[in-house]
Structure formats: structure tokens, C-alpha cells
Design a protein around this motif. Structure first.
Motif, PDB file in Angstrom:
ATOM      1  N   ALA A  68       0.742  -1.301   0.005  1.00  0.00           N
ATOM      2  CA  ALA A  68       0.040  -0.064   0.223  1.00  0.00           C
ATOM      3  C   ALA A  68       0.927   1.382   0.033  1.00  0.00           C
ATOM      4  CB  ALA A  68      -0.947   0.075   0.920  1.00  0.00           C
ATOM      5  N   ASP A  69       2.092   1.284   0.763  1.00  0.00           N
ATOM      6  CA  ASP A  69       2.886   2.375   0.778  1.00  0.00           C
ATOM      7  C   ASP A  69       3.610   2.505  -0.590  1.00  0.00           C
ATOM      8  OD1 ASP A  69       2.716   3.320   3.317  1.00  0.00           O
ATOM      9  OD2 ASP A  69       4.437   2.049   4.058  1.00  0.00           O
ATOM     10  N   LYS A  70       3.770   1.390  -1.367  1.00  0.00           N
ATOM     11  CA  LYS A  70       4.299   1.541  -2.799  1.00  0.00           C
ATOM     12  C   LYS A  70       3.395   2.352  -3.653  1.00  0.00           C
ATOM     13  CE  LYS A  70       7.687  -2.137  -2.693  1.00  0.00           C
ATOM     14  NZ  LYS A  70       7.779  -3.829  -3.345  1.00  0.00           N
ATOM     15  N   CYS A  71       2.140   2.162  -3.567  1.00  0.00           N
ATOM     16  CA  CYS A  71       1.235   2.281  -4.676  1.00  0.00           C
ATOM     17  C   CYS A  71       0.626   3.924  -4.168  1.00  0.00           C
ATOM     18  CB  CYS A  71      -0.030   1.468  -4.291  1.00  0.00           C
ATOM     19  SG  CYS A  71       0.266  -0.273  -4.943  1.00  0.00           S
ATOM     20  N   ASN A  72       0.980   4.796  -5.047  1.00  0.00           N
ATOM     21  CA  ASN A  72       0.853   6.243  -4.837  1.00  0.00           C
ATOM     22  C   ASN A  72       0.307   6.842  -6.246  1.00  0.00           C
ATOM     23  OD1 ASN A  72       1.346   6.903  -1.835  1.00  0.00           O
ATOM     24  ND2 ASN A  72       3.455   5.961  -2.639  1.00  0.00           N
ATOM     25  N   LEU A  73      -0.842   6.262  -6.939  1.00  0.00           N
ATOM     26  CA  LEU A  73      -1.371   6.721  -8.155  1.00  0.00           C
ATOM     27  C   LEU A  73      -2.250   7.724  -7.727  1.00  0.00           C
ATOM     28  CD1 LEU A  73      -1.957   6.407 -10.946  1.00  0.00           C
ATOM     29  CD2 LEU A  73      -3.900   4.879 -10.168  1.00  0.00           C
ATOM     30  N   GLU A  74      -2.007   8.959  -8.633  1.00  0.00           N
ATOM     31  CA  GLU A  74      -2.732  10.244  -8.583  1.00  0.00           C
ATOM     32  C   GLU A  74      -3.232  10.343  -9.991  1.00  0.00           C
ATOM     33  OE1 GLU A  74      -1.187  13.589  -6.629  1.00  0.00           O
ATOM     34  OE2 GLU A  74      -0.486  12.362  -5.124  1.00  0.00           O
ATOM     35  N   ILE A  75      -4.575  10.225 -10.282  1.00  0.00           N
ATOM     36  CA  ILE A  75      -5.197  10.501 -11.412  1.00  0.00           C
ATOM     37  C   ILE A  75      -5.686  11.920 -11.465  1.00  0.00           C
ATOM     38  CG2 ILE A  75      -7.101   9.632 -13.092  1.00  0.00           C
ATOM     39  CD1 ILE A  75      -6.884   7.017 -11.936  1.00  0.00           C
ATOM     40  N   THR A  76      -5.175  12.777 -12.415  1.00  0.00           N
ATOM     41  CA  THR A  76      -5.724  14.203 -12.442  1.00  0.00           C
ATOM     42  C   THR A  76      -6.337  14.445 -13.638  1.00  0.00           C
ATOM     43  OG1 THR A  76      -3.557  14.692 -13.479  1.00  0.00           O
ATOM     44  CG2 THR A  76      -3.594  14.879 -11.011  1.00  0.00           C
ATOM     45  N   TRP A  77      -7.460  15.145 -13.486  1.00  0.00           N
ATOM     46  CA  TRP A  77      -8.227  15.570 -14.682  1.00  0.00           C
ATOM     47  C   TRP A  77      -8.667  17.099 -14.334  1.00  0.00           C
ATOM     48  CZ3 TRP A  77      -9.814  11.056 -11.948  1.00  0.00           C
ATOM     49  CH2 TRP A  77     -10.603  11.381 -10.872  1.00  0.00           C
ATOM     50  N   HIS A  78      -7.759  17.642 -13.561  1.00  0.00           N
ATOM     51  CA  HIS A  78      -7.680  19.127 -13.732  1.00  0.00           C
ATOM     52  C   HIS A  78      -6.446  19.821 -13.841  1.00  0.00           C
ATOM     53  CE1 HIS A  78     -11.108  17.693 -11.171  1.00  0.00           C
ATOM     54  NE2 HIS A  78     -11.877  18.789 -11.579  1.00  0.00           N
ATOM     55  N   ASP A  79      -6.363  21.036 -14.133  1.00  0.00           N
ATOM     56  CA  ASP A  79      -4.873  21.846 -14.297  1.00  0.00           C
ATOM     57  C   ASP A  79      -4.633  22.403 -12.968  1.00  0.00           C
ATOM     58  OD1 ASP A  79      -6.497  24.059 -14.198  1.00  0.00           O
ATOM     59  OD2 ASP A  79      -6.528  24.503 -16.208  1.00  0.00           O
ATOM     60  N   ASP A  80      -3.477  22.979 -12.917  1.00  0.00           N
ATOM     61  CA  ASP A  80      -3.161  23.616 -11.973  1.00  0.00           C
ATOM     62  C   ASP A  80      -4.177  24.617 -11.252  1.00  0.00           C
ATOM     63  OD1 ASP A  80      -0.747  22.213 -12.022  1.00  0.00           O
ATOM     64  OD2 ASP A  80       0.244  23.746 -13.048  1.00  0.00           O
ATOM     65  N   GLU A  81      -4.955  25.375 -12.059  1.00  0.00           N
ATOM     66  CA  GLU A  81      -5.745  26.256 -11.602  1.00  0.00           C
ATOM     67  C   GLU A  81      -7.368  25.515 -11.021  1.00  0.00           C
ATOM     68  OE1 GLU A  81      -6.490  28.829 -14.434  1.00  0.00           O
ATOM     69  OE2 GLU A  81      -4.479  29.876 -14.318  1.00  0.00           O
ATOM     70  N   GLY A  82      -7.392  24.274 -11.335  1.00  0.00           N
ATOM     71  CA  GLY A  82      -8.196  23.286 -10.787  1.00  0.00           C
ATOM     72  C   GLY A  82      -9.390  23.312 -11.985  1.00  0.00           C
ATOM     73  N   LYS A  83      -9.066  23.694 -13.096  1.00  0.00           N
ATOM     74  CA  LYS A  83     -10.060  23.516 -14.299  1.00  0.00           C
ATOM     75  C   LYS A  83      -9.764  22.317 -14.977  1.00  0.00           C
ATOM     76  CE  LYS A  83     -10.442  26.843 -17.097  1.00  0.00           C
ATOM     77  NZ  LYS A  83     -10.194  28.132 -18.167  1.00  0.00           N
ATOM     78  N   GLN A  84     -11.194  21.889 -15.324  1.00  0.00           N
ATOM     79  CA  GLN A  84     -11.256  20.393 -16.171  1.00  0.00           C
ATOM     80  C   GLN A  84     -10.519  20.452 -17.273  1.00  0.00           C
ATOM     81  OE1 GLN A  84     -13.777  17.386 -15.366  1.00  0.00           O
ATOM     82  NE2 GLN A  84     -12.250  16.771 -16.892  1.00  0.00           N
ATOM     83  N   VAL A  85      -9.860  19.443 -17.587  1.00  0.00           N
ATOM     84  CA  VAL A  85      -9.009  19.074 -18.703  1.00  0.00           C
ATOM     85  C   VAL A  85      -9.589  18.379 -19.612  1.00  0.00           C
ATOM     86  CG1 VAL A  85      -6.806  18.388 -19.771  1.00  0.00           C
ATOM     87  CG2 VAL A  85      -6.552  19.797 -17.512  1.00  0.00           C
ATOM     88  N   TYR A  86      -9.614  19.063 -20.723  1.00  0.00           N
ATOM     89  CA  TYR A  86     -10.446  17.908 -21.850  1.00  0.00           C
ATOM     90  C   TYR A  86      -9.681  17.449 -22.909  1.00  0.00           C
ATOM     91  CZ  TYR A  86     -14.896  19.614 -19.801  1.00  0.00           C
ATOM     92  OH  TYR A  86     -16.039  19.926 -18.979  1.00  0.00           O
ATOM     93  N   HIS A  87      -9.553  16.237 -23.388  1.00  0.00           N
ATOM     94  CA  HIS A  87      -8.484  15.660 -24.082  1.00  0.00           C
ATOM     95  C   HIS A  87      -9.184  15.437 -25.640  1.00  0.00           C
ATOM     96  CE1 HIS A  87      -6.497  14.781 -20.694  1.00  0.00           C
ATOM     97  NE2 HIS A  87      -7.468  13.864 -20.345  1.00  0.00           N
ATOM     98  N   LEU A  88      -9.571  16.617 -26.131  1.00  0.00           N
ATOM     99  CA  LEU A  88     -10.167  16.913 -27.609  1.00  0.00           C
ATOM    100  C   LEU A  88      -9.114  16.573 -28.729  1.00  0.00           C
ATOM    101  CD1 LEU A  88     -12.418  19.903 -27.415  1.00  0.00           C
ATOM    102  CD2 LEU A  88     -13.102  17.752 -28.478  1.00  0.00           C
ATOM    103  N   PRO A  89      -9.573  15.986 -29.606  1.00  0.00           N
ATOM    104  CA  PRO A  89      -8.277  15.997 -30.985  1.00  0.00           C
ATOM    105  C   PRO A  89      -8.068  17.628 -31.334  1.00  0.00           C
ATOM    106  CG  PRO A  89     -10.412  14.956 -31.364  1.00  0.00           C
ATOM    107  CD  PRO A  89     -10.691  15.547 -30.283  1.00  0.00           C
ATOM    108  N   ASP A  90      -6.624  17.524 -31.826  1.00  0.00           N
ATOM    109  CA  ASP A  90      -6.274  18.887 -31.957  1.00  0.00           C
ATOM    110  C   ASP A  90      -6.792  19.151 -33.615  1.00  0.00           C
ATOM    111  OD1 ASP A  90      -4.676  21.117 -32.821  1.00  0.00           O
ATOM    112  OD2 ASP A  90      -2.673  19.904 -32.434  1.00  0.00           O
ATOM    113  N   PHE A  91      -7.509  20.040 -33.626  1.00  0.00           N
ATOM    114  CA  PHE A  91      -8.167  20.315 -35.027  1.00  0.00           C
ATOM    115  C   PHE A  91      -7.179  20.914 -35.972  1.00  0.00           C
ATOM    116  CE2 PHE A  91     -11.363  21.932 -38.246  1.00  0.00           C
ATOM    117  CZ  PHE A  91     -12.059  20.598 -38.380  1.00  0.00           C
TER     118      PHE A  91
END
Length: 619
Positions: free
Chosen positions: A296-319
Motif C-alpha cells: 500500500a505504501d508503494k502504491c501512490n497513483l494520482e489520476i488528475t483531470w484538472h489543471d493547476d488552476e483546478g479547471k477540467q482538462v478535456y482531451h479533444l482532438p487537435d483540429f
């Protein structure tokens, strides 16, 4: 603003010598093989003062984001993992091996095809991405009865992962049990070579005779200085749920209680035990419990879906990559919006308006002002690419004679959508509000429901797949549940109730959307009367209530398609649909939560009928 789902490292092995962490646990996302509802699980975990829990559903990570967010909101450290299906041969092999010696009736489904179990846990983001790749390839390349990985894949994607040898169905325990000790030793050496210090020999104690084989693992561990880890193969919450779990396995395998060869858990010890119970079960091997804290100590996964300002990050295609003029997506979006409106002005809808005396002085400026306001809002929220993508596949469809609906829902209130040919409704004469569709005070992705001719909808999906890349496009998984009537039918079949009686019992549940069995018992006196008179019916309804609401099967969302800027497997594991479709393992809500953008391609039969009628008339 920090990611709201961050957590600190706990240093469990130093803080709490009496603690225990469950590292082998099957939630309802194991689909008819686990009965652990997450809310109930975390409530019990808090009662037990558990510092961390791992989720290891069979061959998938369907519930990863659900588990991750609920664990942290309950103050518990989440460990994401999976009990994967592993073949010692090649994942491309489709031949059944000659060896048919089995541990249980479950092997009739799995063992004959050389499928073993292996628990993999994510240490960090790299481990998470590698586990996503392993599970994806298991479905897309290795599926044969089960989604399988092989040694080649393990060697390629082992970084950031911890491996334990799983249950009696693991390759090591299976070979020891079948007295193929040399094979067991070889399997240990292969895994140890791959995972090094992140490899553990797993031992379990559920009161099964077969578990005597773990003595061989214990001896080997001591002789070869390999760490042991104690687990409980959790499938349900309390001992009282053991009977319901037996029924659930019968539902999964299509068996009844009368079938002696049915798959079953032969003791009632596969429940979520407290630290004290686990420490007591392994009191002769306290280090095996200590190693759960170490892991449990070895497992430190952080999944982030916000930027540094706390805004949601969307993974849209680069049009930008699909614009030939050298413009940015923002520049292109503004230009085609204005050009589209000018084109609309030349259409039949505006002929009467343009002839009015106040067109140039009053009406036309209103359109330009509204258009600019919408463009500014869309740019501020960062969604021009979304509008460009939707406009592009709708335009392609129309150019190729595929019927497309005129637009519906709140998207019809957008003048930009009208200008880009996404909708076919001018919002101004009807006072349709753009703010109902996109609002600066409610930051969320826009969502156009786009209707296509049912017969030719697959052509549009194929178009976006080719344009944005096969690896970047996938459909969305959805899960069927054991609802009130369906669960009665399933449980009744398991208990051998005749079909006519089963049908009559299920039909007593009122036809009300979202009805539960508890409510049905209140509303329908005959149901209550039957439970009082007939012990068998009473038992069926008791078990049905325990199983009601659990996930039953996986299927594909009727409309949703995910399109991303990078391969989908970077963000989530993939699943293989019945027709070979590439499907993301997270449902639409959890997909959106991690920033995957859903585009709705709805197949509308009405459009097909209209098109066919039109063709007949022309002929």
C-alpha cells in the motif's frame, strides 16, 4: 487549486502495525462474480478503520474511476488493479491444451484453455497506463473465452506495476496443486525476473482443503527469500451474503442449485474481513500481513483531470492538424462561423427578412451581435475545436447523401451551430437561449445530439475513425443491471421454479419506471401474501433483494463515441464489443469525468424511413 482527488502518502507500514490492507477484492464490476457495492464497501471499511483498499476486478477496470473517487471522498487510499487472465502460452493461441486436470468446475470454462489468474496493482501513473495497455490488448488481441495477456506483454508493460500470484487459479498455485512443482518454480522465476522487488507470493485462507497447497508456497518463499502477502479473495461484504453470491455465480454460468458441477465458493469466508480477522487468520505469518501495508505504501497513483488552476482538462482532438489554411482552430472557427452566417442569409429562410425595411439597420446587426457574443463565450471556454469537429462530420455526411437531423435539444439555441450547419433552426425568431446550451457559470462540455439515418450511421463513425485515427476513437461501454423483474426471473431459475410460476411472480412487480422490490412489496399485496405462505418464494425474494441493482452485463452505448487527441489507452483501458468494436471501459459519466469528450451519433429510424419514402417517390 489542487486536484480535489489528491491524497498524501500514508507510510502505513510505519504508522500502524496492527493494520491490514485488502489487495484482492472483486466489486460488482466483476459482473456477476462480485457482489460488493462500493458505497457499502467504503462504509464497512470506515467502520473497520481500513487505511487503504485495492480493487482487483476480473480482467477489467470498469469501475476504476468510481472506486478511486469514492475511496478518496471516504478518506481511504485507493489502489487500482486487476486480477488479469494470464496464459503461459501465446495470447494469439486459440487451441485448447491437452492437460485437463482441474481444481474446480470453474476450470471447465477456464482451465482447459490454460487461463490462469494474476493480480496486478498500480504503483503510479506509469503503472496505470501500462495496466490500461495490458487490459486493452487482452481484449483486442488475446480474447479467447477470457481477455488474456501473455509473458511477452508482461515483459513489455511491467513498469510501475506490482504482481502477486493470485488465488488457487494462479499459475503458481495451480502447478503446485497438480504436482507440477518444476512448472511452479519456473513460473515464480519468470515473474520474479520481470517484477523484481515488486513481486509477491500470495497466500489465502478460506477454509478450503485445496489451500493446503499454499504450504508449498510458504516453504519456497522462506527458502528463496521471496516475500509472502496475505489476502482474502473478497467477493461479498458479510458472511450473510454468501448464499446470495452462490446464486449470483449460478446466474453468471447459467446453472441451477441442483447442478452438482456448478461453479461455487464452497465456504462462506470470501467476505470483506476486518484487520483483526485477517491478522488472526495469519497469526503464524504476521509478515504476510505486514507486506500488505508495504505494498500500500508503494502504491501512490494520482489520476488528475484538472489543471493547476483546478479547471477540467478535456482531451479533444487537435483540429489544427486538419486545417489546410495554416490558421489556428480559433481563427478558423471564427472565420467559418461568419462565412456560414453569410451563406445562411442567402438561403430561403431569410428572403422575407431581407426585404424588410429594418433589415440592414436593425435585424442584421442583431444576428452579428449574437454571433459575436456566442463566439466569444465558446472561445473563452475553450470549445471551438468541439464545434469544428461536429460541423465537419455533419458536413461530410450531407455531402455523401447521409440524412442528418435538423438538431434538437438546447443546442438548437446556438446561432453558431446554425451558421456551421450543425443545426437547421434559426434561434432568433423563436427567442431560443444560447445560455441553456453553454453558460459561463456552468462549465461543462457542450453536447450536441446529432441524428443520423439509422442504416448509414456506421459510415459516419468510420469517417471520424479514419480522420482522427483508429487508436483515438472508441465507443462507450454501458452496463445492464439486475432490475426488479429481471432479478426475480434470474433467481427463480436458479432455484428451479417452473417458468409459469416465475413469469407470474415477476409480473406481480408493478410496471413503474425504476421500481424496486421493496416498493413492489408495499404496492402489491399478492407479493406479500406469497412471501408469507410459500417459504421458497420468500427465499427467492430475499435473495433477489440482496442482488437487486448489481451490474449484470456490459454492452455498448447506443450513441456515444469518444474522440481524443492521443491514443485512448493513455487515459483508460479498452474493451472489445461483440462485433469487434473498440470500446472504452469507462461509462459515459466516468469518461467525461476524466476529460474524454463524447460525441453523440444517434441512429434515427425516422430519418431512414423518410429517406426511403423520398427515394420511392423519385423513382
Amino acid at each position: 487549486m489542487k486536484n480535489p482527488f489528491q491524497y498524501p502518502e500514508l507510510n502505513l507500514s510505519e504508522q500502524r502495525k496492527d493494520a491490514f490492507v485488502h489487495l484482492h477484492l472483486h466489486t460488482q464490476y466483476s459482473l456477476l462474480d462480485g457482489a460488493l457495492r462500493l458505497d457499502d464497501l467504503f462504509e464497512k471499511a470506515k467502520e473497520y478503520n481500513m487505511p487503504a483498499i485495492a480493487m482487483t476486478d476480473h480482467g477489467n477496470m470498469f469501475g476504476a474511476i468510481d472506486f478511486y473517487t469514492k475511496a478518496i471522498s471516504n478518506g481511504i487510499k485507493p489502489i487500482l488493479g486487476s486480477e488479469v487472465y494470464f496464459t503461459p502460452g501465446s495470447r494469439f493461441d486459440r487451441r485448447a491444451p491437452k492437460n485437463s486436470k482441474t481444481l474446480s468446475s470453474q476450470d471447465e470454462v477456464e482451465g482447459k484453455h490454460q487461463i490462469h489468474h494474476l493480480v496486478l496493482l498500480c504503483k503510479n501513473k506509469v503503472g496505470y497506463e501500462n495496466l490500461c495497455k495490458l487490459l486493452s490488448v487482452a481484449y483486442l488481441e488475446g480474447f479467447y473465452y477470457k481477455p488474456r495477456i501473455d509473458l511477452e506483454l508482461l515483459r513489455t508493460y511491467s513498469e510501475g506495476l506490482i504482481a502477486t500470484t493470485a488465488c488457487l487459479k494462479g499459475e503458481v498455485a495451480f502447478n503446485f496443486f497438480t504436482n507440477q512443482d518444476d512448472k511452479a518454480h519456473s513460473a515464480i522465476k519468470k515473474l520474479k525476473d520481470i517484477f523484481q522487488d515488486d513481486f509477491y507470493l500470495e497466500i489465502q485462507r478460506h477454509g478450503l482443503e485445496e489451500e493446503a497447497v499454499y504450504n508449498k508456497l510458504i516453504d519456497y518463499a522462506k527458502t528463496n527469500n521471496i516475500k509472502l502477502v496475505a489476502t482474502n479473495d473478497c467477493h461479498y461484504l458479510t458472511k450473510d451474503d454468501a448464499a446470495a453470491q452462490e446464486v449470483l455465480l449460478c446466474v453468471q454460468t447459467g446453472k441451477t442449485f441442483m447442478d452438482e458441477k456448478r461453479m461455487k465458493l464452497t465456504t462462506d469466508e470470501f467476505y470483506f474481513k476486518s484487520s483483526e480477522e485477517m491478522r488472526d487468520a495469519f497469526k503464524d505469518l504476521p509478515e504476510a500481513c505486514d507486506h500488505t501495508l508495504e505494498i500500500a505504501d508503494k502504491c501512490n497513483l494520482e489520476i488528475t483531470w484538472h489543471d493547476d488552476e483546478g479547471k477540467q482538462v478535456y482531451h479533444l482532438p487537435d483540429f489544427d492538424k486538419h486545417i489546410d489554411t495554416g490558421e489556428t482552430t480559433e481563427e478558423y472557427f471564427k472565420r467559418v462561423s461568419y462565412e456560414g452566417l453569410e451563406k445562411r442569409f442567402k438561403g430561403p429562410h431569410f428572403r422575407k427578412l431581407i426585404k424588410q425595411s429594418n433589415w440592414e439597420s436593425e435585424l442584421k446587426p442583431q444576428y452579428y451581435e449574437r454571433l459575436q457574443t456566442e463566439i466569444d463565450t465558446i472561445l473563452q471556454m475553450g470549445f471551438p475545436g468541439y464545434f469544428c469537429i461536429v460541423s465537419d462530420f455533419i458536413s461530410w455526411s450531407k455531402e455523401n447523401g447521409i440524412p442528418v437531423g435538423p438538431g434538437r435539444g438546447s443546442g438548437a439555441g446556438s446561432l453558431v451551430a446554425y451558421s456551421l450547419d450543425i443545426t437547421n433552426i434559426d434561434p432568433l425568431p423563436y427567442n431560443l437561449l444560447f445560455e441553456r446550451f453553454i453558460n459561463l457559470e456552468r462549465i461543462s462540455m457542450p453536447d450536441f445530439d446529432v441524428d443520423f439515418c439509422q442504416d448509414r450511421r456506421p459510415e459516419v463513425i468510420e469517417y471520424v475513425t479514419q480522420k482522427y485515427g483508429e487508436e483515438n476513437v472508441g465507443q462507450i461501454i454501458t452496463f445492464g443491471k439486475l432490475q426488479a423483474k429481471a432479478v426475480i426471473r434470474d433467481v427463480s431459475r436458479v432455484y428451479g421454479l417452473p417458468y409459469a410460476e416465475t413469469d407470474a411472480l415477476a409480473k406481480l412487480v408493478p410496471d413503474e419506471l425504476g421500481i424496486t422490490l421493496s416498493k413492489a412489496l408495499e404496492m402489491e399485496p399478492k407479493l406479500l401474501e406469497l412471501t408469507e405462505k410459500d417459504p421458497k418464494i420468500r427465499r427467492i425474494l430475499q435473495i433477489s433483494q440482496r442482488l437487486e441493482g448489481l451490474l449484470r452485463h456490459a454492452s455498448i452505448h447506443a450513441a456515444g463515441v469518444i474522440i481524443t487527441n492521443e491514443p485512448l489507452v493513455k487515459y483508460c483501458p479498452l474493451y472489445k464489443g461483440r462485433e469487434g468494436e473498440q470500446v472504452v471501459q469507462f461509462d459515459k459519466d466516468f469518461s467525461e469525468q476524466v476529460g474524454l469528450v463524447k460525441f453523440d451519433f444517434l441512429g434515427l429510424k425516422t430519418l431512414t424511413v423518410i429517406q426511403n419514402a423520398s427515394n420511392f417517390i423519385r423513382r
